[in-house]
Design a protein around this motif. Structure first.
Motif, mmCIF file in Angstrom:
data_model
loop_
_atom_site.group_PDB
_atom_site.id
_atom_site.type_symbol
_atom_site.label_atom_id
_atom_site.label_comp_id
_atom_site.label_asym_id
_atom_site.label_seq_id
_atom_site.Cartn_x
_atom_site.Cartn_y
_atom_site.Cartn_z
ATOM 1 N N LEU A 6 -12.918 -66.277 -0.289
ATOM 2 C CA LEU A 6 -11.803 -66.026 0.625
ATOM 3 C C LEU A 6 -10.570 -66.817 0.207
ATOM 4 C CD1 LEU A 6 -13.614 -66.008 4.104
ATOM 5 C CD2 LEU A 6 -12.622 -64.056 2.895
ATOM 6 N N GLU A 7 -10.780 -68.070 -0.189
ATOM 7 C CA GLU A 7 -9.658 -68.894 -0.640
ATOM 8 C C GLU A 7 -8.992 -68.276 -1.866
ATOM 9 O OE1 GLU A 7 -8.128 -71.879 0.220
ATOM 10 O OE2 GLU A 7 -9.058 -71.528 2.155
ATOM 11 N N LYS A 8 -9.802 -67.818 -2.800
ATOM 12 C CA LYS A 8 -9.253 -67.201 -4.011
ATOM 13 C C LYS A 8 -8.502 -65.919 -3.670
ATOM 14 C CE LYS A 8 -10.553 -65.777 -8.694
ATOM 15 N NZ LYS A 8 -9.744 -64.537 -8.648
ATOM 16 N N SER A 9 -9.065 -65.140 -2.740
ATOM 17 C CA SER A 9 -8.404 -63.906 -2.337
ATOM 18 C C SER A 9 -7.061 -64.192 -1.665
ATOM 19 C CB SER A 9 -9.310 -63.119 -1.388
ATOM 20 O OG SER A 9 -8.671 -61.961 -0.917
ATOM 21 N N ILE A 10 -7.026 -65.218 -0.808
ATOM 22 C CA ILE A 10 -5.777 -65.588 -0.134
ATOM 23 C C ILE A 10 -4.734 -66.050 -1.145
ATOM 24 C CG2 ILE A 10 -4.732 -67.259 1.451
ATOM 25 C CD1 ILE A 10 -7.319 -67.154 3.076
ATOM 26 N N ASP A 11 -5.155 -66.875 -2.108
ATOM 27 C CA ASP A 11 -4.222 -67.348 -3.135
ATOM 28 C C ASP A 11 -3.682 -66.192 -3.972
ATOM 29 O OD1 ASP A 11 -4.491 -69.946 -2.309
ATOM 30 O OD2 ASP A 11 -6.033 -70.461 -3.791
ATOM 31 N N ASP A 12 -4.566 -65.262 -4.343
ATOM 32 C CA ASP A 12 -4.122 -64.109 -5.137
ATOM 33 C C ASP A 12 -3.118 -63.262 -4.364
ATOM 34 O OD1 ASP A 12 -5.732 -64.920 -7.195
ATOM 35 O OD2 ASP A 12 -7.386 -63.556 -6.719
ATOM 36 N N GLN A 13 -3.391 -63.048 -3.075
ATOM 37 C CA GLN A 13 -2.472 -62.260 -2.260
ATOM 38 C C GLN A 13 -1.132 -62.967 -2.099
ATOM 39 O OE1 GLN A 13 -4.398 -61.349 1.436
ATOM 40 N NE2 GLN A 13 -5.995 -60.104 0.495
ATOM 41 N N THR A 14 -1.174 -64.293 -1.935
ATOM 42 C CA THR A 14 0.071 -65.054 -1.799
ATOM 43 C C THR A 14 0.908 -64.955 -3.063
ATOM 44 O OG1 THR A 14 -0.969 -66.619 -0.269
ATOM 45 C CG2 THR A 14 1.055 -67.332 -1.368
ATOM 46 N N HIS A 15 0.276 -65.139 -4.228
ATOM 47 C CA HIS A 15 1.019 -65.043 -5.481
ATOM 48 C C HIS A 15 1.537 -63.624 -5.717
ATOM 49 C CE1 HIS A 15 -1.095 -68.877 -6.315
ATOM 50 N NE2 HIS A 15 -0.022 -69.137 -7.032
ATOM 51 N N HIS A 16 0.758 -62.635 -5.302
ATOM 52 C CA HIS A 16 1.225 -61.253 -5.442
ATOM 53 C C HIS A 16 2.461 -61.015 -4.580
ATOM 54 C CE1 HIS A 16 1.080 -56.919 -5.994
ATOM 55 N NE2 HIS A 16 1.135 -56.775 -4.680
ATOM 56 N N ARG A 17 2.453 -61.525 -3.344
ATOM 57 C CA ARG A 17 3.620 -61.372 -2.473
ATOM 58 C C ARG A 17 4.827 -62.110 -3.039
ATOM 59 N NH1 ARG A 17 -0.281 -62.041 1.739
ATOM 60 N NH2 ARG A 17 0.272 -64.249 1.884
ATOM 61 N N LEU A 18 4.593 -63.282 -3.632
ATOM 62 C CA LEU A 18 5.702 -64.029 -4.225
ATOM 63 C C LEU A 18 6.305 -63.279 -5.406
ATOM 64 C CD1 LEU A 18 4.313 -67.680 -4.154
ATOM 65 C CD2 LEU A 18 6.128 -66.725 -2.738
ATOM 66 N N ARG A 19 5.438 -62.742 -6.272
ATOM 67 C CA ARG A 19 5.951 -61.966 -7.405
ATOM 68 C C ARG A 19 6.710 -60.733 -6.922
ATOM 69 N NH1 ARG A 19 0.836 -63.363 -9.636
ATOM 70 N NH2 ARG A 19 -0.026 -61.366 -8.957
ATOM 71 N N GLU A 20 6.189 -60.103 -5.869
ATOM 72 C CA GLU A 20 6.868 -58.925 -5.326
ATOM 73 C C GLU A 20 8.233 -59.300 -4.754
ATOM 74 O OE1 GLU A 20 6.146 -55.458 -1.918
ATOM 75 O OE2 GLU A 20 4.749 -57.138 -2.136
ATOM 76 N N ALA A 21 8.290 -60.421 -4.009
ATOM 77 C CA ALA A 21 9.563 -60.858 -3.428
ATOM 78 C C ALA A 21 10.563 -61.232 -4.514
ATOM 79 C CB ALA A 21 9.328 -62.043 -2.492
ATOM 80 N N THR A 22 10.089 -61.931 -5.554
ATOM 81 C CA THR A 22 10.980 -62.307 -6.649
ATOM 82 C C THR A 22 11.492 -61.075 -7.389
ATOM 83 O OG1 THR A 22 9.774 -64.392 -6.925
ATOM 84 C CG2 THR A 22 11.177 -63.686 -8.743
ATOM 85 N N GLY A 23 10.595 -60.127 -7.669
ATOM 86 C CA GLY A 23 11.015 -58.897 -8.340
ATOM 87 C C GLY A 23 11.999 -58.094 -7.516
ATOM 88 N N ARG A 24 11.758 -58.035 -6.201
ATOM 89 C CA ARG A 24 12.680 -57.301 -5.334
ATOM 90 C C ARG A 24 14.052 -57.970 -5.304
ATOM 91 N NH1 ARG A 24 9.690 -57.160 -1.340
ATOM 92 N NH2 ARG A 24 10.482 -58.945 -0.158
ATOM 93 N N ALA A 25 14.063 -59.306 -5.253
ATOM 94 C CA ALA A 25 15.341 -60.024 -5.244
ATOM 95 C C ALA A 25 16.107 -59.804 -6.544
ATOM 96 C CB ALA A 25 15.096 -61.519 -5.025
ATOM 97 N N ARG A 26 15.389 -59.841 -7.672
ATOM 98 C CA ARG A 26 16.052 -59.589 -8.959
ATOM 99 C C ARG A 26 16.596 -58.163 -9.027
ATOM 100 N NH1 ARG A 26 14.978 -63.307 -13.119
ATOM 101 N NH2 ARG A 26 13.447 -64.913 -12.583
#
Length: 216
Positions: free
Chosen positions: A150-170
């Motif tokens: 569960l911890e690994k899944s949460i971390d993966d989802q968090t990093h995915h959201r961060l990459r998505e937010a960064t890509g959207r901002a760019r």
């Protein structure tokens, strides 16, 4: 339900909870500004600090980590992302500061993940009553495995959201620049067209004036 079954259930629920103290935060850092965070830790506590600049400028920020005695444990300038893993050698208040003082007009949006393990004040201890060791060990292993997944899944989802937010901002920033460039090109074309028309009219006006002079 038997008492030992209740104890096993209690242990399972507790193990499903986080065994570490963790804080996730997303905040805005204005230009020419500095933001500091503090936490009181015990000796031999292991902590992890992860950060990433989501939006703003060149997506970079300065970071400095200090021990309670003022010793610099980490210092980097203009970093976009990093993860710091350390074990405390002294007790007291640890401080880490993000600085955007090198930027004069762009603010930054920063994500941080602060985790502490090994500090009794930040941990959940096991219950006092003893239960069957074999059953408890099997349940502990199973629940611990589930917890890690569960911890690994949460971390993966968090990093995915961060990459998505960064890509959207760019993408939004690039889109705005393209629109500004297109508007500038459009205004330049209009200006050149008007200038060309005025220049041609001036040529014909000068020729008409010359003809009238010769006729006289």
């Amino acid at each position: 339900m038997l008492p030992w079954e209740l104890n096993i259930l209690l242990v399972s629920v507790i193990l499903l909870l986080k065994k570490i103290y963790a804080s996730e935060l997303t905040f805005e850092l204005p230009d020419n500004a500095k933001e500091c965070f503090h936490d009181n830790l015990k000796i031999d506590s292991h902590f992890t600090l992860e950060f990433q600049v989501i939006t703003g400028g060149n997506y970079d920020v300065d970071l400095e980590l200090q021990s309670p005695t003022g010793k610099i444990l980490y210092r980097e300038t203009k970093k976009q992302y990093d993860q710091i893993d350390k074990t405390t050698e002294e007790a007291g208040v640890y401080q880490f500061c993000f600085s955007n003082e090198f930027s004069t007009f762009t603010h930054k949006t920063i994500y941080i993940d602060w985790k502490v393990d090994g500090d009794p004040e930040h941990e959940i201890t096991r219950p006092g009553p003893r239960v069957a060791e074999s059953a408890l060990t099997m349940i502990e292993k199973s629940v611990e495995k589930i917890h890690e997944n569960l911890e690994k899944s949460i971390d993966d989802q968090t990093h995915h959201r961060l990459r998505e937010a960064t890509g959207r901002a760019r993408a939004e920033d690039l889109n705005q620049r393209v629109q500004d460039w297109s508007l500038g090109q459009f205004l330049l074309i209009i200006f050149v067209a008007i200038g060309t028309v005025l220049l041609l009219r001036s040529f014909f006006s000068d020729r008409k004036t010359s003809n009238m002079t010769w006729n006289r």
